[in-house]
Design a protein around this motif. Sequence first.
Motif, PDB file in Angstrom:
ATOM      1  N   VAL A  86      17.627   5.520  91.586  1.00  0.00           N
ATOM      2  CA  VAL A  86      16.477   6.403  91.490  1.00  0.00           C
ATOM      3  C   VAL A  86      16.881   7.768  90.933  1.00  0.00           C
ATOM      4  O   VAL A  86      16.095   8.433  90.263  1.00  0.00           O
ATOM      5  CB  VAL A  86      15.793   6.550  92.861  1.00  0.00           C
ATOM      6  CG1 VAL A  86      14.622   7.492  92.799  1.00  0.00           C
ATOM      7  CG2 VAL A  86      15.369   5.188  93.371  1.00  0.00           C
ATOM      8  N   MET A  87      18.126   8.164  91.144  1.00  0.00           N
ATOM      9  CA  MET A  87      18.593   9.456  90.646  1.00  0.00           C
ATOM     10  C   MET A  87      18.541   9.492  89.119  1.00  0.00           C
ATOM     11  O   MET A  87      18.151  10.515  88.541  1.00  0.00           O
ATOM     12  CB  MET A  87      20.015   9.717  91.146  1.00  0.00           C
ATOM     13  CG  MET A  87      20.438  11.124  90.999  1.00  0.00           C
ATOM     14  SD  MET A  87      19.376  12.163  92.020  1.00  0.00           S
ATOM     15  CE  MET A  87      20.097  13.719  91.713  1.00  0.00           C
ATOM     16  N   VAL A  88      18.918   8.396  88.472  1.00  0.00           N
ATOM     17  CA  VAL A  88      18.856   8.329  87.009  1.00  0.00           C
ATOM     18  C   VAL A  88      17.411   8.493  86.555  1.00  0.00           C
ATOM     19  O   VAL A  88      17.124   9.223  85.599  1.00  0.00           O
ATOM     20  CB  VAL A  88      19.443   6.997  86.489  1.00  0.00           C
ATOM     21  CG1 VAL A  88      19.160   6.812  85.016  1.00  0.00           C
ATOM     22  CG2 VAL A  88      20.929   6.929  86.748  1.00  0.00           C
ATOM     23  N   ALA A  99      13.006  14.509  84.493  1.00  0.00           N
ATOM     24  CA  ALA A  99      13.192  15.955  84.363  1.00  0.00           C
ATOM     25  C   ALA A  99      13.543  16.330  82.918  1.00  0.00           C
ATOM     26  O   ALA A  99      13.022  17.319  82.386  1.00  0.00           O
ATOM     27  CB  ALA A  99      14.297  16.430  85.316  1.00  0.00           C
ATOM     28  N   ALA A 100      14.389  15.534  82.290  1.00  0.00           N
ATOM     29  CA  ALA A 100      14.759  15.802  80.895  1.00  0.00           C
ATOM     30  C   ALA A 100      13.549  15.662  79.980  1.00  0.00           C
ATOM     31  O   ALA A 100      13.352  16.491  79.075  1.00  0.00           O
ATOM     32  CB  ALA A 100      15.875  14.855  80.458  1.00  0.00           C
ATOM     33  N   LEU A 101      12.727  14.643  80.195  1.00  0.00           N
ATOM     34  CA  LEU A 101      11.525  14.471  79.376  1.00  0.00           C
ATOM     35  C   LEU A 101      10.541  15.618  79.595  1.00  0.00           C
ATOM     36  O   LEU A 101       9.866  16.055  78.657  1.00  0.00           O
ATOM     37  CB  LEU A 101      10.864  13.132  79.679  1.00  0.00           C
ATOM     38  CG  LEU A 101      11.602  11.899  79.175  1.00  0.00           C
ATOM     39  CD1 LEU A 101      10.906  10.637  79.679  1.00  0.00           C
ATOM     40  CD2 LEU A 101      11.698  11.892  77.664  1.00  0.00           C
ATOM     41  N   TRP A 102      10.466  16.110  80.802  1.00  0.00           N
ATOM     42  CA  TRP A 102       9.593  17.241  81.098  1.00  0.00           C
ATOM     43  C   TRP A 102      10.054  18.478  80.329  1.00  0.00           C
ATOM     44  O   TRP A 102       9.251  19.183  79.720  1.00  0.00           O
ATOM     45  CB  TRP A 102       9.565  17.498  82.596  1.00  0.00           C
ATOM     46  CG  TRP A 102       8.731  18.675  82.990  1.00  0.00           C
ATOM     47  CD1 TRP A 102       7.376  18.778  82.921  1.00  0.00           C
ATOM     48  CD2 TRP A 102       9.216  19.911  83.494  1.00  0.00           C
ATOM     49  NE1 TRP A 102       6.987  20.023  83.360  1.00  0.00           N
ATOM     50  CE2 TRP A 102       8.089  20.737  83.717  1.00  0.00           C
ATOM     51  CE3 TRP A 102      10.479  20.410  83.778  1.00  0.00           C
ATOM     52  CZ2 TRP A 102       8.211  22.021  84.208  1.00  0.00           C
ATOM     53  CZ3 TRP A 102      10.593  21.692  84.276  1.00  0.00           C
ATOM     54  CH2 TRP A 102       9.470  22.480  84.489  1.00  0.00           C
TER      55      TRP A 102
END
Length: 67
Positions: free
Chosen positions: A43-45, A51-54
């Motif tokens: 789930v961390m990935v 977050a990166a896409l955001w």
Amino acid sequence: ETIRVPKSEISERSAADAARRFCSAIEDGLKWVLTAVVEKRDVMVFGEIMAALWVVSIVGSWFDLIT
């Protein structure tokens, strides 16, 4: 002084090929994410990717691209 930019054109076939490659890369990335989350329970990935896409969407909103 005006800068002259040469006119450039690409064929419809080249554009379609590039679009297919791009879509294929996106699909492969999504398959990897889903595999990491579902099979490996990582789930961390998933959270890091979201977050990166955001962040990418925020940065992308700063630019006005002609589409």
